[in-house]
Structures are given as C-alpha cells and as structure tokens.
Design a protein around this motif. Sequence first.
Motif, short mmCIF file in Angstrom:
data_model
loop_
_atom_site.label_atom_id
_atom_site.label_comp_id
_atom_site.label_asym_id
_atom_site.label_seq_id
_atom_site.Cartn_x
_atom_site.Cartn_y
_atom_site.Cartn_z
N VAL A 1 0.86 -1.27 0.13
CA VAL A 1 0.20 0.00 0.10
C VAL A 1 0.85 1.20 -0.07
CG1 VAL A 1 -1.67 1.48 1.40
CG2 VAL A 1 -2.04 -1.07 1.16
N VAL A 2 1.96 1.46 0.94
CA VAL A 2 2.59 2.51 0.93
C VAL A 2 3.54 2.73 -0.23
CG1 VAL A 2 4.76 3.24 2.13
CG2 VAL A 2 3.03 2.46 3.51
N ALA A 3 3.98 1.53 -0.68
CA ALA A 3 4.74 1.74 -1.91
C ALA A 3 4.06 2.10 -3.21
CB ALA A 3 5.60 0.27 -2.41
N GLY A 4 2.84 1.56 -3.45
CA GLY A 4 1.69 1.77 -4.35
C GLY A 4 1.58 3.29 -4.40
N THR A 5 1.30 3.60 -3.11
CA THR A 5 0.70 5.31 -3.07
C THR A 5 1.94 6.01 -3.43
OG1 THR A 5 -0.85 4.40 -1.06
CG2 THR A 5 -0.07 6.96 -1.40
N LEU A 6 3.06 5.84 -3.06
CA LEU A 6 4.34 6.69 -3.09
C LEU A 6 4.50 6.76 -4.88
CD1 LEU A 6 6.50 6.02 -0.04
CD2 LEU A 6 5.05 8.12 -0.47
N ASP B 1 1.69 8.85 -6.51
CA ASP B 1 1.99 10.17 -6.26
C ASP B 1 3.35 10.60 -7.09
OD1 ASP B 1 -0.08 10.27 -4.73
OD2 ASP B 1 0.88 10.17 -2.97
N ALA B 2 4.26 9.80 -6.97
CA ALA B 2 5.57 10.35 -7.88
C ALA B 2 5.20 10.24 -9.46
CB ALA B 2 7.09 9.29 -7.28
N LEU B 3 4.80 9.49 -9.88
CA LEU B 3 4.34 9.29 -11.22
C LEU B 3 3.39 10.57 -11.62
CD1 LEU B 3 3.31 5.65 -12.04
CD2 LEU B 3 5.37 6.95 -13.08
N ARG B 4 2.28 10.93 -10.57
CA ARG B 4 1.54 11.86 -11.08
C ARG B 4 2.52 13.37 -11.22
NH1 ARG B 4 -3.71 13.16 -8.03
NH2 ARG B 4 -2.21 13.28 -6.15
N ILE C 1 13.89 2.41 -4.62
CA ILE C 1 14.17 2.79 -3.24
C ILE C 1 12.81 3.07 -2.24
CG2 ILE C 1 14.56 5.26 -1.94
CD1 ILE C 1 16.52 5.89 -4.25
N ILE C 2 11.73 3.18 -3.04
CA ILE C 2 10.45 3.28 -2.47
C ILE C 2 10.11 2.10 -1.76
CG2 ILE C 2 7.86 3.62 -2.92
CD1 ILE C 2 8.58 5.83 -4.90
N GLU C 3 10.20 0.77 -2.80
CA GLU C 3 9.65 -0.36 -2.22
C GLU C 3 10.60 -1.14 -1.19
OE1 GLU C 3 9.25 -3.02 -5.62
OE2 GLU C 3 7.46 -1.83 -6.32
N GLU C 4 11.93 -0.81 -1.43
CA GLU C 4 12.98 -1.43 -0.20
C GLU C 4 12.58 -0.63 1.22
OE1 GLU C 4 14.75 -4.02 -0.53
OE2 GLU C 4 14.00 -4.16 -2.39
N ALA C 5 12.25 0.67 1.09
CA ALA C 5 12.06 1.31 2.31
C ALA C 5 10.65 0.94 2.86
CB ALA C 5 11.89 2.69 2.15
N ALA C 6 9.77 0.77 2.08
CA ALA C 6 8.43 0.50 2.42
C ALA C 6 8.37 -0.97 3.00
CB ALA C 6 7.34 0.46 1.21
#
Length: 267
Positions: A83-88, A91-94, A106-111
Amino acid sequence: MRDLSRRWAWLGVLVVGLVLYVVVLRTLVHTQNPNFVPVLLLLGATVVPLAFLTFAQARTGHWQVPASALVTAAFFGGVIGVVVAGTLEYDALRGLGALPMLFVAIIEEAAKMIVPVVLLFVLLARHGRRLPSDGLVIGVASGMGFAALETMGYGFTALLSSQGSIGAVQETLFVRGLTAPAGHTAWTGLTCGALWALIATPTGKKALAFAGTFVGAVALHTAWDTFGGTIPFIILAIISLGWLFVALHRYRAFAEHTQWAPRELVV
C-alpha cells in the motif's frame, strides 16, 4: 532428531504446497469454475516464498523468532509495504510523469522495512532480543509477504489481459513465484539483518554496513527491474542469494557466541 526435522521442514512445505496447487489447478481446468482462481493465485504466489522462509528460519541458530512475529511480518509487512509503495509510486508518477526504476527500488525497499522496524522495537521492549539473525528472518518474512501480494496482482492482471487464459496465469505465477526468494525476499532480509546487527552492537562500522546493504539492495532491485532476459536474472539471483546465505551464516555464528542471547522465548 528435532533439529533434523526443522532443517528439512521447508521441503515438506514445498511438496505439500505444490500438491495443493496441482489439485486446485486440475479442479479449475476440469470444472471451469472461476471461484478457484483466487485459491490458485494464493498458492502460486506463496508456496515457494513460504518454503524459503521456513528454510531460513531453520538456519538462524538455536534461538528462534516467534511464529507470531513472522506471521505479523509476512501479513502486515506485505500489505502495508504494498500500500505504501503503491501510493508513493502513484504520487511520484503524477508529479514526474515518469518514474525511474531507481526511485521504484528505493520506495519499495523502504516500504518493506516499516513493519520489521516496528517489530524490532516490540521485541526489544518485550524480550530484549536484538540478534541480527532475528532481523534477517523477519525481513525475509516481510519480503515474502510483499512478493506474494505483488505476484497475485500480476497473476490477476495476466488473467484479465489474456481474457481468462489459465496458461498465462500459470506462466506468471511460475516465473514470479520461483524468483521471489532471490528478489524481494532476499533484499529485505539483508537490509533488516544489517539493521539488527547495528542495533546489537552500535558502531560507525555497523552503520556504514547497514547503509551499504540498503544501497546494495536498491542496486540489485534496480538492475532486476531494468535488465531483461534469463542470464541477467540468473546472475542477479546468484548474487542476492549468495549474499543472503553469507549473512545468515555470519549472524548465526554471532547468536551462538553471544552471552546475552536468551535461551528461551515464550510468546
């Protein structure tokens, strides 16, 4: 005898899981009942990662991570991580219009580390446990949950895009399920193990080791998403799993020679 059964429990998990998968697949093909599709996706996405988690857990030494912690890491780590990775990422894509693979990694490894970090403080508060092997296997569980949910999503997408082709679903489940231990599962295990090692003996060297491990996991993740073909995947899988096994051996030795390691943990 007990240690021997623990060491080979992963094989039982794998065999039973594969048998159940084949039974569900044959039933789905024979009856053409779409109600069996969710079960097929669940088994196809979890059997190999779960067997690998059982394998890693049995090789962390005498002091075992509580089953409740592993279930929590796998379920909540997977759900919250996705959920966190998908949301971030959305938002980054937008904002950017396109998202480089490095940012995705980076996003997925942190999430994936959110729930393991929470469990770190819970285990510290309740039991004073800070064994690096704990972190590694909890990270493996969190990565397993993330990989399983992601694989189920890809399998469902393959079902829709192929207009109901079970063969397309099988191919997706086979490729992603088989490679999961060398991907999300290994990378999160490595970073969480390095974090636990830092907490166990806080030093500047351990801090650099944790930072280097996270960077290495991001680099492997980025390369995995960037390069296609069998040969690159095999090379990356060997690096990821080899690194994980070396860390597992080192952390197990640390646990067995640490005086404050608890002899028994009651949950």
